[in-house]
Design an enzyme around this catalytic site. Structure first.
Site, PDB file in Angstrom:
ATOM      1  N   LEU A  36     -37.465   0.328  -0.724  1.00  0.00           N
ATOM      2  CA  LEU A  36     -38.201  -0.801  -1.307  1.00  0.00           C
ATOM      3  C   LEU A  36     -38.492  -1.909  -0.297  1.00  0.00           C
ATOM      4  O   LEU A  36     -38.458  -3.092  -0.625  1.00  0.00           O
ATOM      5  CB  LEU A  36     -37.443  -1.350  -2.525  1.00  0.00           C
ATOM      6  CG  LEU A  36     -37.239  -0.326  -3.657  1.00  0.00           C
ATOM      7  CD1 LEU A  36     -36.339  -0.914  -4.754  1.00  0.00           C
ATOM      8  CD2 LEU A  36     -38.579   0.113  -4.261  1.00  0.00           C
ATOM      9  N   ASN A  80     -55.779   7.200  11.110  1.00  0.00           N
ATOM     10  CA  ASN A  80     -55.215   6.206  12.024  1.00  0.00           C
ATOM     11  C   ASN A  80     -55.824   6.309  13.416  1.00  0.00           C
ATOM     12  O   ASN A  80     -56.067   5.297  14.071  1.00  0.00           O
ATOM     13  CB  ASN A  80     -53.695   6.369  12.109  1.00  0.00           C
ATOM     14  CG  ASN A  80     -52.997   5.734  10.923  1.00  0.00           C
ATOM     15  OD1 ASN A  80     -53.583   5.605   9.856  1.00  0.00           O
ATOM     16  ND2 ASN A  80     -51.760   5.347  11.096  1.00  0.00           N
ATOM     17  N   GLU A 134     -58.945   4.653  13.237  1.00  0.00           N
ATOM     18  CA  GLU A 134     -58.636   3.205  13.168  1.00  0.00           C
ATOM     19  C   GLU A 134     -58.457   2.648  14.594  1.00  0.00           C
ATOM     20  O   GLU A 134     -58.980   1.570  14.922  1.00  0.00           O
ATOM     21  CB  GLU A 134     -57.363   3.045  12.326  1.00  0.00           C
ATOM     22  CG  GLU A 134     -56.739   1.686  12.270  1.00  0.00           C
ATOM     23  CD  GLU A 134     -55.398   1.736  11.506  1.00  0.00           C
ATOM     24  OE1 GLU A 134     -55.357   2.239  10.360  1.00  0.00           O
ATOM     25  OE2 GLU A 134     -54.374   1.278  12.055  1.00  0.00           O
ATOM     26  N   SER A 155     -52.873   4.530   2.877  1.00  0.00           N
ATOM     27  CA  SER A 155     -53.419   3.534   3.787  1.00  0.00           C
ATOM     28  C   SER A 155     -53.854   2.286   3.043  1.00  0.00           C
ATOM     29  O   SER A 155     -54.298   2.353   1.904  1.00  0.00           O
ATOM     30  CB  SER A 155     -54.628   4.089   4.540  1.00  0.00           C
ATOM     31  OG  SER A 155     -55.172   3.074   5.371  1.00  0.00           O
ATOM     32  N   LYS A 202     -54.264  11.616   7.177  1.00  0.00           N
ATOM     33  CA  LYS A 202     -53.863  10.219   7.413  1.00  0.00           C
ATOM     34  C   LYS A 202     -53.732   9.944   8.908  1.00  0.00           C
ATOM     35  O   LYS A 202     -54.105   8.869   9.403  1.00  0.00           O
ATOM     36  CB  LYS A 202     -52.550   9.902   6.689  1.00  0.00           C
ATOM     37  CG  LYS A 202     -51.986   8.505   6.995  1.00  0.00           C
ATOM     38  CD  LYS A 202     -52.966   7.413   6.618  1.00  0.00           C
ATOM     39  CE  LYS A 202     -52.421   6.004   6.581  1.00  0.00           C
ATOM     40  NZ  LYS A 202     -51.694   5.494   7.695  1.00  0.00           N
TER      41      LYS A 202
END
Ligand code: 6PG
Length: 474
Positions: free
Chosen positions: A11, A187, A190, A129, A183
């Site tokens: 968390l 990236n 990105e 993302s 993913k």
């Protein structure tokens, strides 16, 4: 006690926000964290947003879930993930699902999926993302794993994902490591996007002497056209920022060494294995690496360079915009090639148009431009390269003169633009009728008898270079 629909363990910011997103969408969310304080904090601060079912230990957490159980792990990728998976696997039953929402390496995901499949458990490696904000308000979600797990998880993931024109930014990407692979490429792209933006800023600042604030306005303007994207939008924000302490532009007080957590590097490593030239991503990754060598940069600082003054007029701004767009097309074309190659290599059957669709919202590279990519694959799912799509071919044609001027200006002024230059070289190489690879083949045959093929007949050949230089079939 009512059982929870889905659980989140881990968390920290991403996990907490994902749990809140699920709760806000009406799901009862089991929550767990290694240190219970964080779980208590979440329930205390955000308990009003929906139904959270907190547990102090993993056994209680698993017991609080409806069957088949759905657990999302949001821990830092690495050895810690294996430990949590092992503990969960002990407590779960066949048919249950473990979702890894971290940035795991796709080969780790393939290994984990195979191991858990043996136990009858579904392992879903999923890319998520959008950073903290995305996790809370709607990320782009890229799950791999079995079809059965998608049936049980898909509706929930599509519910909490970003929505663009009523279409959720999540689909079943493909089996085992496909989600984390996609993913990873996201990236890598990105990195490339950011490198091209950085080169645009640098060249305009150096050549025109424009201030960061003036350039913020330029990016803001660009964001109203075909470059419309999240990264261009936030570039204007960052360039406009003034350091409160010194009154200087924020970009001038930040150490100019770009870091990375590794997904860009992984993308390049995988591309090398697959034989796909992702030059845009590679240049972006290496540019970060170069920036991180201050000792070499200091040693090289006195090396000769050209004079910078008075090289560009205002027309350079439009040229750079065109160069940025053209280089971006190349970088995405390369990234999509890499996904196509991996799909073949690993048997994933990736739908490239769907990947463009789920990147339209929620994620870091979200952009109008992805609609064009989706349309290109809709028109021709077997497109050999995005550069050949009529819309992109026309855009490249319109941009290429500007692109060449930009690279020329950069070379003349000594401003490094590896992204622009390598993208242009890729474009020029791909469109060539004949490449000098023929000479490379000749050299290989000369020193190593590696053989070559001819343009006019079938088979492999070798020339007797050290003898009478006659050719014979190899
Ligand atoms: C996202 C981001 C996210 C993370 C990058 C940063 O999609 O939300 O890509 O995953 O911010 O991994 O990567 P670097 O630290 O390597 O630049």
């Amino acid at each position: 006690m009512d059982l929870a629909d889905i659980g989140v363990t881990g968390l920290a910011t991403m996990g907490r926000n994902l749990a809140r997103n699920l709760a806000r969408h009406g799901y009862a969310v089991a929550v767990h964290n290694r240190s219970h304080g964080r779980t208590q904090q979440l329930v205390k601060e955000f308990g009003g947003e929906g139904t959270f079912v907190p547990s102090e230990d993993l056994a209680g957490f698993v017991a609080s879930l409806k069957r088949p159980r759905r657990v999302i792990i949001m821990v830092k990728a690495g050895a810690g993930t294996d430990a949590v998976i092992d503990q969960l696997a002990e407590l779960m039953e066949p048919g249950d699902m473990i979702v890894d929402g971290g940035n795991a390496h796709f080969q780790d995901t393939r290994r984990r999926e195979a191991a858990l499949r043996e136990k009858g458990l579904h392992f879903v490696g999923t890319g998520i993302s959008g950073g903290e904000e995305g996790a809370l308000h709607g990320p782009s979600i890229m799950p791999g794993g079995s079809k059965e797990s998608w049936e049980a998880l898909g509706p929930i993931l599509q519910d909490i994902a970003a929505q663009v024109d009523g279409v959720p930014c999540s689909v079943h990407v493909g089996p085992d490591g496909a989600g984390h692979f996609v993913k990873m490429v996201h990236n890598g792209i990105e990195y490339s996007d950011m490198q091209l933006i950085a080169e645009s800023y640098d060249l305009l600042r150096q050549a025109l002497g424009a201030s960061p604030a003036e350039l913020a306005e330029v990016f803001r303007e660009w964001n109203r056209g075909e470059l419309d994207s999240y990264l261009i939008e936030i570039t204007a924000e960052v360039l406009d920022q003034v350091d409160a302490e010194t009154g200087k532009p924020f970009v001038d007080v930040v150490v100019d060494q770009a870091e990375q957590k590794g997904t860009g590097r992984w993308t390049v490593q995988s591309a090398l294995d697959l034989g796909v030239p992702v030059t845009g991503i590679a240049e972006a990754t290496f540019a970060r690496a170069l920036s991180g060598h201050p000792e070499q940069r200091a040693a090289a600082a006195s090396l000769a360079g050209p004079k910078l003054s008075g090289v560009g007029g205002r027309e350079l701004i439009e040229d750079v915009r065109q160069a940025l767009y053209a280089s971006k097309i190349v970088a995405y074309a390369q990234g999509f090639d890499q996904m196509a190659a991996a799909s073949k290599e690993y048997g994933w059957d990736l739908d490239l148009g769907a990947m463009a669709t789920i990147w339209r919202g929620g994620c870091i590279i979200r952009a109008k431009f992805l609609d064009r990519i989706r349309e290109a694959y809709d028109a021709n799912p077997q497109l050999p390269t995005l550069l050949a799509d009529p819309t992109f071919a026309a855009a490249l044609e319109a941009a290429q003169e500007s692109w060449r001027r930009v690279v020329t200006t950069a070379v003349q002024t000594g401003v490094p633009t590896p992204g622009f230059s390598s993208a242009l070289a890729y474009y020029d190489a791909l469109r060539r009728d004949r490449l000098p690879a023929a000479l490379v083949q000749g050299l290989r045959d000369f020193f190593g008898a590696h053989t070559y093929q001819r343009v006019d007949k079938e088979g492999a050949f070798h020339t007797d270079w050290s003898g009478d230089r006659t050719e014979s079939p190899a």
